[in-house]
Design a protein around this motif. Sequence first.
Motif, PDB file in Angstrom:
ATOM      1  N   SER A  69       0.819  -1.224   0.000  1.00 39.99           N
ATOM      2  CA  SER A  69       0.000   0.000   0.000  1.00 39.99           C
ATOM      3  C   SER A  69       0.849   1.269   0.000  1.00 39.99           C
ATOM      4  CB  SER A  69      -0.931   0.009   1.220  1.00 39.99           C
ATOM      5  OG  SER A  69      -0.172   0.093   2.425  1.00 39.99           O
ATOM      6  N   THR A  70       2.154   1.119  -0.217  1.00 39.30           N
ATOM      7  CA  THR A  70       3.058   2.267  -0.139  1.00 39.30           C
ATOM      8  C   THR A  70       3.810   2.423  -1.450  1.00 39.30           C
ATOM      9  OG1 THR A  70       3.376   1.693   2.198  1.00 39.30           O
ATOM     10  CG2 THR A  70       4.849   3.356   1.272  1.00 39.30           C
ATOM     11  N   SER A  71       3.898   3.649  -1.937  1.00 38.56           N
ATOM     12  CA  SER A  71       4.650   3.915  -3.158  1.00 38.56           C
ATOM     13  C   SER A  71       6.137   3.737  -2.891  1.00 38.56           C
ATOM     14  CB  SER A  71       4.386   5.337  -3.654  1.00 38.56           C
ATOM     15  OG  SER A  71       4.976   6.281  -2.770  1.00 38.56           O
ATOM     16  N   PRO A  72       6.952   3.456  -3.926  1.00 38.64           N
ATOM     17  CA  PRO A  72       8.396   3.281  -3.710  1.00 38.64           C
ATOM     18  C   PRO A  72       9.034   4.482  -3.019  1.00 38.64           C
ATOM     19  CG  PRO A  72       7.798   2.502  -5.883  1.00 38.64           C
ATOM     20  CD  PRO A  72       6.575   3.140  -5.317  1.00 38.64           C
ATOM     21  N   HIS A  73       8.614   5.684  -3.404  1.00 37.34           N
ATOM     22  CA  HIS A  73       9.200   6.883  -2.789  1.00 37.34           C
ATOM     23  C   HIS A  73       8.837   6.956  -1.308  1.00 37.34           C
ATOM     24  CE1 HIS A  73      10.677  10.997  -2.428  1.00 37.34           C
ATOM     25  NE2 HIS A  73       9.542  11.285  -1.815  1.00 37.34           N
ATOM     26  N   ASP A  74       7.544   6.767  -0.980  1.00 38.35           N
ATOM     27  CA  ASP A  74       7.123   6.835   0.420  1.00 38.35           C
ATOM     28  C   ASP A  74       7.743   5.708   1.239  1.00 38.35           C
ATOM     29  OD1 ASP A  74       5.642   9.055  -0.067  1.00 38.35           O
ATOM     30  OD2 ASP A  74       3.688   8.046  -0.099  1.00 38.35           O
ATOM     31  N   ARG A  76      10.592   4.318   0.816  1.00 36.36           N
ATOM     32  CA  ARG A  76      11.988   4.677   1.096  1.00 36.36           C
ATOM     33  C   ARG A  76      12.070   5.750   2.176  1.00 36.36           C
ATOM     34  NH1 ARG A  76      15.903   8.230  -2.641  1.00 36.36           N
ATOM     35  NH2 ARG A  76      17.912   7.668  -1.745  1.00 36.36           N
ATOM     36  N   GLU A  77      11.093   6.675   2.191  1.00 35.91           N
ATOM     37  CA  GLU A  77      11.107   7.750   3.175  1.00 35.91           C
ATOM     38  C   GLU A  77      10.687   7.260   4.560  1.00 35.91           C
ATOM     39  OE1 GLU A  77      12.049  10.990   2.799  1.00 35.91           O
ATOM     40  OE2 GLU A  77      12.776  10.374   0.814  1.00 35.91           O
ATOM     41  N   LYS A  78       9.728   6.337   4.611  1.00 35.85           N
ATOM     42  CA  LYS A  78       9.131   5.940   5.898  1.00 35.85           C
ATOM     43  C   LYS A  78       9.853   4.769   6.560  1.00 35.85           C
ATOM     44  CE  LYS A  78       4.456   7.473   4.584  1.00 35.85           C
ATOM     45  NZ  LYS A  78       4.296   8.515   5.597  1.00 35.85           N
ATOM     46  N   ILE A  79      10.414   3.854   5.735  1.00 38.92           N
ATOM     47  CA  ILE A  79      11.047   2.654   6.286  1.00 38.92           C
ATOM     48  C   ILE A  79      12.558   2.783   6.105  1.00 38.92           C
ATOM     49  CG2 ILE A  79      11.058   0.140   6.304  1.00 38.92           C
ATOM     50  CD1 ILE A  79       8.277   1.328   6.720  1.00 38.92           C
ATOM     51  N   GLN A 126       9.293  -3.653  -3.572  1.00 37.32           N
ATOM     52  CA  GLN A 126       9.874  -2.335  -3.295  1.00 37.32           C
ATOM     53  C   GLN A 126      11.364  -2.345  -3.646  1.00 37.32           C
ATOM     54  OE1 GLN A 126       8.278   0.338  -2.438  1.00 37.32           O
ATOM     55  NE2 GLN A 126       6.287  -0.486  -1.827  1.00 37.32           N
ATOM     56  N   ILE A 127      11.874  -1.203  -4.044  1.00 39.76           N
ATOM     57  CA  ILE A 127      13.241  -1.130  -4.564  1.00 39.76           C
ATOM     58  C   ILE A 127      14.286  -1.441  -3.502  1.00 39.76           C
ATOM     59  CG2 ILE A 127      14.969   0.433  -5.553  1.00 39.76           C
ATOM     60  CD1 ILE A 127      12.720   1.750  -7.126  1.00 39.76           C
ATOM     61  N   VAL A 128      14.157  -0.831  -2.315  1.00 37.93           N
ATOM     62  CA  VAL A 128      15.209  -0.987  -1.297  1.00 37.93           C
ATOM     63  C   VAL A 128      15.357  -2.443  -0.843  1.00 37.93           C
ATOM     64  CG1 VAL A 128      16.001  -0.285   0.993  1.00 37.93           C
ATOM     65  CG2 VAL A 128      14.995   1.408  -0.543  1.00 37.93           C
ATOM     66  N   ALA A 177      13.734  -4.792  -9.021  1.00 35.56           N
ATOM     67  CA  ALA A 177      14.111  -3.708  -8.118  1.00 35.56           C
ATOM     68  C   ALA A 177      15.572  -3.315  -8.296  1.00 35.56           C
ATOM     69  CB  ALA A 177      13.849  -4.125  -6.674  1.00 35.56           C
ATOM     70  N   SER A 178      16.450  -4.316  -8.457  1.00 28.79           N
ATOM     71  CA  SER A 178      17.881  -4.020  -8.629  1.00 28.79           C
ATOM     72  C   SER A 178      18.148  -3.278  -9.932  1.00 28.79           C
ATOM     73  CB  SER A 178      18.687  -5.327  -8.600  1.00 28.79           C
ATOM     74  OG  SER A 178      18.503  -6.068  -9.798  1.00 28.79           O
ATOM     75  N   ARG A 179      17.242  -3.464 -10.915  1.00 27.83           N
ATOM     76  CA  ARG A 179      17.408  -2.799 -12.211  1.00 27.83           C
ATOM     77  C   ARG A 179      16.734  -1.426 -12.235  1.00 27.83           C
ATOM     78  NH1 ARG A 179      19.834  -2.999 -15.672  1.00 27.83           N
ATOM     79  NH2 ARG A 179      18.816  -3.788 -17.536  1.00 27.83           N
ATOM     80  N   GLN A 180      16.107  -1.035 -11.093  1.00 30.78           N
ATOM     81  CA  GLN A 180      15.437   0.263 -11.010  1.00 30.78           C
ATOM     82  C   GLN A 180      15.894   1.030  -9.781  1.00 30.78           C
ATOM     83  OE1 GLN A 180      11.331  -0.926 -10.900  1.00 30.78           O
ATOM     84  NE2 GLN A 180      11.192  -1.244 -13.106  1.00 30.78           N
ATOM     85  N   GLY A 181      17.132   0.835  -9.355  1.00 27.80           N
ATOM     86  CA  GLY A 181      17.645   1.422  -8.121  1.00 27.80           C
ATOM     87  C   GLY A 181      17.497   2.932  -8.069  1.00 27.80           C
ATOM     88  N   PHE A 182      17.415   3.462  -6.830  1.00 31.21           N
ATOM     89  CA  PHE A 182      17.294   4.912  -6.656  1.00 31.21           C
ATOM     90  C   PHE A 182      18.574   5.632  -7.069  1.00 31.21           C
ATOM     91  CE2 PHE A 182      13.867   3.737  -3.633  1.00 31.21           C
ATOM     92  CZ  PHE A 182      12.864   4.531  -4.165  1.00 31.21           C
TER      93      PHE A 182
END
Length: 523
Positions: A69-74, A76-79, A126-128, A177-182
């Motif tokens: 229920s969380t976007s990749p950006h959120d 990363r910010e919250k967790i 999720q990316i992380v 996820a590894s192919r879309q890293g931040f």
Amino acid sequence: MSIAENRLVLEIDLQTEAGRMKFHQDKGPIFKACLLELIKTQQQQNSMNDYDKDQVSTMYRVMVIIATSTSPHDFREKISKRDIEMFMQHATNEIIKLISKRNYIETGALEKHDCVLTPLAALCYQIVPGEVAFQSEFFEVLAEFVKACNPNKNGRRLPSPENCRLVCEIVSSAYVASRQGFKTILPAEKAFKKLETSGMLQQFLRCLTAPESMENDPKNVNFMLGELQNCPSMLKKKFRRGEPCGDTLFDIVEGRDGSEVQLSDVVTYFNTLKDTVIAADPTRYIQRQVEICNNCRKGVPSEGSLMTCARCKLAQYCSKACQKEHWSHHKKFCKPVDKQGIKKIDFLEQAVTNFLHLYYVNVMLMTVTKCESSGLDMSEMVIELNFSSNGDNIVPAMQNPPIFKVVPARCYIEGSQREIPDWIRDHETPEIAEVKIQRNIEMVESLHTKSSPAIIAHYDGGVRSFYADEGTRITKDAKDAFLAAMHHQDFEPLSKILKPAELQCARTAIGPEFVVLNPVRES
């Protein structure tokens, strides 16, 4: 929902708007609370009661809700990344324990509170978490998890279909996820190398054979498989026979490994992957460059029997005497070739191999038609492939459908009006064209007495010849099978030599109205 946070209890009612808003705002603390409680429970797992097991299941469900229920950006910010690393370590430890559980070893199934794979599958979207999985030893442990099951009555060793699906989701999602890293994107070759060295790529292929493997969301699996097929170096080195991934692939295709019931799309993919692996090794399809002495014109069918001019890498001689005698003529055209030139030669060999593999039906239909209309045998024909681009940056042999020619060999070697391929006429100066035409004549003369056509290929200034041996399937038996389909609509002989997709292509191309001209022997 009740979650223990250290020694406090955090009550959140997700049925109310206020509860959902608080849950959204406090995802970070809630995730950490679940994590700490899981780690604490992990330390006392041997004495867990039913309530503790329910709590573990609840905490896993909460993590799934947070992840989905969380976007990749959120996310990363919250967790925090530290919390993700702690959870991945917790998951790794749990999987190590599961591997030794008797019930799992015997059945491949897990109890509800044991299934740490479920939150892992959700988190790896999720990316992380996906990046962390590639940076740790997680895949080594997950590969052992797949291998830990006892063989069934038919000798297959796979987890339950549900666990196979979860493993496929975890691996493919982590790969994406590894192919879309931040900050950094892991190249495909490196990602597959990590999976291969950990043993996970091999086990991923096995799990993929389970009917439920692509049940939920197959897009990540399809993305990963598509990228694997576009990694020729990985396929050539690690998917040949004798390598773990290669042996597994061929065992799956030949029915010795994997699930006994498989999805048709998966079966098609594995067959295509196997064909790609075989095509990556030119020695399975064609002999490499045919050797012929440029002076005495003695043809030698085996590789390595002649010496090659060290300067141009083109002219070949059976002795130093022949090289010395030929130098007065050869020096006018001898130009040094660099490493880039050698790479082009290697590319040409690979390009010919891939062409014959991908367009086998096209090549056979044109070759058989030309033989029938001219009254000539296949051994008297030459297949011309042009891999050089024209003024419009079009590469004829790489068009779809491809542009190529099948011509009589005698056009090259008899009479005063010898065949001059278009790519020589269009691209070269008269001096260079002269040496190439002479080279073509020599190559065709050395090959056209074989039972199959000669192949002449051109790429960016280079010319090479090949002999279509049995590995190419351009044989007399194949010709007879195509003739049966073309003359009598009898596709039974073709079905024995063509793959299903090729057979369908042949049926479409031949059709009920296919016409073969009456043989007229060329004079």
